[in-house]
Design a protein around this motif. Structure first.
Motif, PDB file in Angstrom:
ATOM      1  N   GLY A   2      41.032  45.654  37.901  1.00 52.50           N
ATOM      2  CA  GLY A   2      41.102  45.122  39.894  1.00 52.50           C
ATOM      3  C   GLY A   2      41.140  46.503  39.988  1.00 52.50           C
ATOM      4  N   HIS A   4      42.111  48.711  43.820  1.00 57.91           N
ATOM      5  CA  HIS A   4      43.867  48.596  44.334  1.00 57.91           C
ATOM      6  C   HIS A   4      42.784  49.784  45.586  1.00 57.91           C
ATOM      7  N   TYR A  47      38.423  38.751  48.919  1.00 63.73           N
ATOM      8  CA  TYR A  47      40.083  39.488  48.211  1.00 63.73           C
ATOM      9  C   TYR A  47      41.147  38.557  46.745  1.00 63.73           C
ATOM     10  N   GLU A  50      44.850  41.602  44.900  1.00 65.71           N
ATOM     11  CA  GLU A  50      46.168  42.846  43.990  1.00 65.71           C
ATOM     12  C   GLU A  50      46.268  43.313  45.115  1.00 65.71           C
ATOM     13  N   THR A  51      47.579  43.852  44.585  1.00 68.94           N
ATOM     14  CA  THR A  51      48.170  45.091  45.550  1.00 68.94           C
ATOM     15  C   THR A  51      47.635  46.676  45.705  1.00 68.94           C
ATOM     16  N   SER A 264      35.118  43.980  38.869  1.00 72.68           N
ATOM     17  CA  SER A 264      34.702  43.474  37.546  1.00 72.68           C
ATOM     18  C   SER A 264      33.295  43.886  36.940  1.00 72.68           C
TER      19      SER A 264
END
Length: 362
Positions: A2, A4, A47, A50-51, A264
């Motif tokens: 993912g 960040h 979006y 994810e953090t 991805s």
């Protein structure tokens, strides 16, 4: 995995610099309002929750927006999960900085400012279609420090046609007197879609360019700046976390007109056309990467860092030895590369001609 990290592109400027080939247009209020609304839709659409650890708002000139528009833009970042946010950078022109802007940035937890100084020399500034005064910069920096911003990056451009080493030395001396935590340096490139190219301006002599680069590396080291990436220098602990995302070949979002992202296993470029973007036609190009492509990016981007690429980390990521995939050994033999403490790095003497070394690798 993912992503960040988030990059947000603001294409508006109050004036266009002669050397700039980034996606940019002159600021118009009705365009800016439409653009920001579209930006919100793109973020909501793409979006994936994810953090987020780093946010970078760049351009163009984000500070060319009105205060109200900047507030709307900063509020868009609340769409992200920011509980682990470590670094939030906002790009600004020095003349746009004032108490109101700084207080607004503080309110949204912006903790890093990136400011395009480029040069203090009058001839250089005129050549680049830029405008600033050292004393004015000094006042603005005082204000920034009073508002408790303790992470500032300055951009410096060198190798400007007709520039000599003495001009550069003055520029660097004045830049150091401002005590930024981070300095990014760029040798002037004459890019295709620029005023300079249109005017058929020629680049500076390569030997002068190389000697300027050598001088910058030497003097900044002397003043306690760590040369951690080909063009970037920082005081201890002030590396750009956001840019390290790129150089470590990690995934990131790119939102806005002309932005690029890597999500991805797909690298994508957004359209550079403002009207297409506002019509919600975001993408212009998508490339699905093979494992070999991803490994090439890992190497090419990683070698931009002066400490290079770690062989063990490479193996853990891809289950292949780097030296089996790329001609590492012959390049160590001819001293283009150095192997040290488990890392492969570009020989510091070859950093200036780094692209030639990379071509031999891939």
């Amino acid at each position: 995995m993912g992503a960040h990290s988030v990059y947000i592109h603001i294409p508006f400027c109050k004036s266009i610099c002669s050397y700039c080939d980034f996606c940019k247009v002159l600021y118009k209020k009705d365009w800016a309002v439409k653009y920001l609304k579209t930006l919100k839709e793109e973020i909501k659409d793409r979006y994936m929750g994810e953090t987020i650890e780093t946010i970078y708002i760049g351009g163009g000139t984000p500070s060319a927006l009105s205060l109200k528009e900047i507030e709307y833009l900063l509020a868009l970042t609340n769409l992200f999960d920011k509980k682990n946010l470590k670094e939030f950078t906002f790009e600004s022109n020095i003349e746009d900085i004032n108490s109101d802007l700084l207080e607004l940035l503080k309110r949204f937890n912006v903790n890093r400012l990136s400011i395009g100084i480029e040069s203090f020399d009058k001839d250089n500034l005129k050549f680049m279609n830029r405008n600033l005064e050292y004393n004015n910069v000094l006042e603005k920096i005082k204000l920034i420090r009073e508002k408790e911003f303790n992470n500032i990056n300055f951009d410096l451009i060198y190798a400007i046609p007709n520039e000599n080493l003495n001009t550069l030395k003055k520029d660097v001396k004045l830049l150091l007197s401002l005590e930024p935590e981070h300095i990014s340096t760029y040798s002037l490139m004459i890019e295709d879609n620029t005023f300079l190219n249109y005017k058929k301006v020629n680049s500076i002599d390569e030997e002068i360019d190389a000697s300027m680069y050598e001088y910058i590396c030497k003097i900044l080291k002397k003043y306690g700046y760590r040369h951690y990436e080909v063009s970037n220098f920082c005081k201890e602990g002030f590396e750009s976390l956001h840019n390290l995302t790129y150089w470590n070949n990690q995934e990131y979002y790119g939102f806005g007109c002309g932005a690029s992202g890597y999500i991805s296993g797909i690298r994508y470029d957004n359209t550079r056309s403002l009207s297409n973007y506002i019509d919600m036609n975001f993408n212009s190009k998508e490339i699905m990467l093979s494992k070999k492509d991803i490994m090439e990016y890992e190497l090419i981007l990683g070698l931009r860092k002066t400490k290079g690429v770690n062989l063990k980390e490479f193996y853990n990521k891809y289950h292949q030895n780097m030296q089996d995939v790329f001609p590492i050994k012959p390049l160590i033999k001819n001293e283009d590369l150095i192997y040290k403490d488990g890392y492969v790095m570009i020989n510091p003497k070859r950093l200036y001609v780094m692209n030639e070394v990379l071509l031999k690798l891939v």
